[in-house]
Design a protein around this motif. Structure first.
Motif, PDB file in Angstrom:
ATOM      1  N   THR A  88      51.172  17.470  71.468  1.00 36.37           N
ATOM      2  CA  THR A  88      52.382  18.041  70.880  1.00 36.37           C
ATOM      3  C   THR A  88      52.037  18.713  69.560  1.00 36.37           C
ATOM      4  O   THR A  88      51.328  18.142  68.741  1.00 36.37           O
ATOM      5  N   PRO A  89      52.488  19.937  69.339  1.00 32.89           N
ATOM      6  CA  PRO A  89      52.126  20.664  68.107  1.00 32.89           C
ATOM      7  C   PRO A  89      52.582  19.926  66.857  1.00 32.89           C
ATOM      8  O   PRO A  89      53.589  19.207  66.870  1.00 32.89           O
ATOM      9  N   SER A 110      54.823  18.188  77.124  1.00 34.03           N
ATOM     10  CA  SER A 110      55.967  18.368  76.235  1.00 34.03           C
ATOM     11  C   SER A 110      56.640  19.697  76.553  1.00 34.03           C
ATOM     12  O   SER A 110      56.014  20.618  77.080  1.00 34.03           O
ATOM     13  N   PRO A 111      57.911  19.824  76.245  1.00 31.63           N
ATOM     14  CA  PRO A 111      58.653  21.050  76.584  1.00 31.63           C
ATOM     15  C   PRO A 111      58.410  22.159  75.568  1.00 31.63           C
ATOM     16  O   PRO A 111      57.781  21.953  74.528  1.00 31.63           O
ATOM     17  N   PHE A 112      58.900  23.333  75.886  1.00 34.58           N
ATOM     18  CA  PHE A 112      58.995  24.428  74.918  1.00 34.58           C
ATOM     19  C   PHE A 112      60.462  24.858  74.865  1.00 34.58           C
ATOM     20  O   PHE A 112      61.092  25.002  75.914  1.00 34.58           O
ATOM     21  N   PRO A 113      60.989  25.058  73.678  1.00 33.08           N
ATOM     22  CA  PRO A 113      60.364  24.906  72.364  1.00 33.08           C
ATOM     23  C   PRO A 113      60.395  23.463  71.884  1.00 33.08           C
ATOM     24  O   PRO A 113      61.051  22.604  72.479  1.00 33.08           O
ATOM     25  N   ILE A 114      59.703  23.223  70.765  1.00 30.20           N
ATOM     26  CA  ILE A 114      59.836  21.963  70.031  1.00 30.20           C
ATOM     27  C   ILE A 114      60.165  22.335  68.590  1.00 30.20           C
ATOM     28  O   ILE A 114      59.320  22.866  67.867  1.00 30.20           O
ATOM     29  N   LEU A 158      62.968  15.933  77.579  1.00 29.06           N
ATOM     30  CA  LEU A 158      62.032  15.271  76.668  1.00 29.06           C
ATOM     31  C   LEU A 158      60.613  15.352  77.215  1.00 29.06           C
ATOM     32  O   LEU A 158      59.645  15.558  76.471  1.00 29.06           O
ATOM     33  N   ILE A 159      60.492  15.192  78.526  1.00 29.90           N
ATOM     34  CA  ILE A 159      59.210  15.312  79.223  1.00 29.90           C
ATOM     35  C   ILE A 159      59.436  16.222  80.428  1.00 29.90           C
ATOM     36  O   ILE A 159      60.438  16.080  81.120  1.00 29.90           O
ATOM     37  N   VAL A 160      58.510  17.148  80.658  1.00 31.84           N
ATOM     38  CA  VAL A 160      58.643  18.035  81.809  1.00 31.84           C
ATOM     39  C   VAL A 160      57.374  17.974  82.653  1.00 31.84           C
ATOM     40  O   VAL A 160      56.278  17.762  82.130  1.00 31.84           O
TER      41      VAL A 160
END
Length: 260
Positions: free
Chosen positions: A227-228, A180-184, A170-172
């Motif tokens: 976050t996108p 935020s991680p990839f992908p979302i 969830l959080i990196v």
């Protein structure tokens, strides 16, 4: 409950220890399986059959890649989200599976890790399926939270007695910053999950990439703002890159025609 922290191939691993049983908080990668079994038998001085449960928070290589091998070695039960479909289903899923393995290998290279075999089945058939509010069978002091966004089936694990929350990806943490991680795949769900964890304010917050982290108001605001707004996925990134490439080639061709 004693929680042990292990340095994995590209992520942090957590083993919950009890007098008569063990639980791995995530399915790890294929490259971690030998290290996990060695840790159990040599560091904890326990038989590998004491590993009773492996939770799979989502299907990415560093969270599901070791699950089936660990079950084959220990007889443990695999626990994952209750979803009707496989995450890597169909042709798109097959391509995404290959892409995710390649991405994990790239991360390993960035971490100066030796090359390892990260191949694993893209299909998971867990013995136990869980959802929001369920407890882990045999480990009833751990409760499941659904925290989707990164994928459609992300799970977090909350230990009520110690006010401890494991949030997987969830959080990196990258370069000592939380992002935020990839992908979302689901941005709105991701923001809701982040908001829920922030308002929950557990005493200890554990991530797969970063270990124990501090999730303060400034970090929360940064995640929400950066976050996108639209899905940030493999295919969308590829399309953007292809579009940029075609634009550059078209501009180059146009410039050459003008100079002729």
């Amino acid at each position: 409950m004693i929680l042990h922290t292990l340095k994995g191939y590209i992520q942090t691993l957590y083993i919950a220890e009890y007098p008569d049983k063990l639980m791995l908080l995530d399915g790890a990668s294929r490259a971690d399986v030998d290290d996990i079994t060695q840790y159990i038998t040599q560091e904890l001085n326990r038989p590998i059959t004491d590993l009773k449960v492996v939770v799979i928070t989502h299907m990415h290589p560093d969270h599901a890649g070791g699950a089936n091998l660990l079950r084959a070695r220990t007889g443990c039960a695999l626990v994952s989200a209750d979803r009707p479909n496989q995450w890597y289903s169909g042709l798109d899923g097959f391509i995404m599976h290959l892409t995710d393995i390649a991405l994990a290998m790239w991360v390993a290279k960035r971490k100066n890790q030796p090359k390892r075999n990260l191949w694993y089945s893209r299909h998971l058939h867990p013995q136990v399926r869980v959802g929001e509010g369920d407890v882990i069978p045999g480990f009833e002091d751990w409760r499941v939270m659904e925290t989707p966004g990164h994928t459609d089936r992300d799970l977090s694990l909350y230990h009520c007695e110690q006010d401890l929350l494991y949030v997987a990806d969830l959080i990196v943490e990258v370069k000592q910053s939380l992002i935020s991680p990839f992908p979302i795949f689901h941005p709105n769900q991701y923001r809701a999950s982040v908001k829920r964890v922030f308002e929950m304010a557990p005493k200890r917050l554990l991530a797969a990439h970063g270990g124990e982290v501090t999730f303060d108001k400034e970090t929360y605001r940064y995640l929400i703002e950066t976050t996108p707004r639209t899905p940030s996925t493999h295919w969308r990134v590829t399309k953007i890159q292809l579009r940029s490439l075609f634009t550059a080639l078209w501009s180059l061709g146009r410039a050459k025609r003008k100079n002729q």
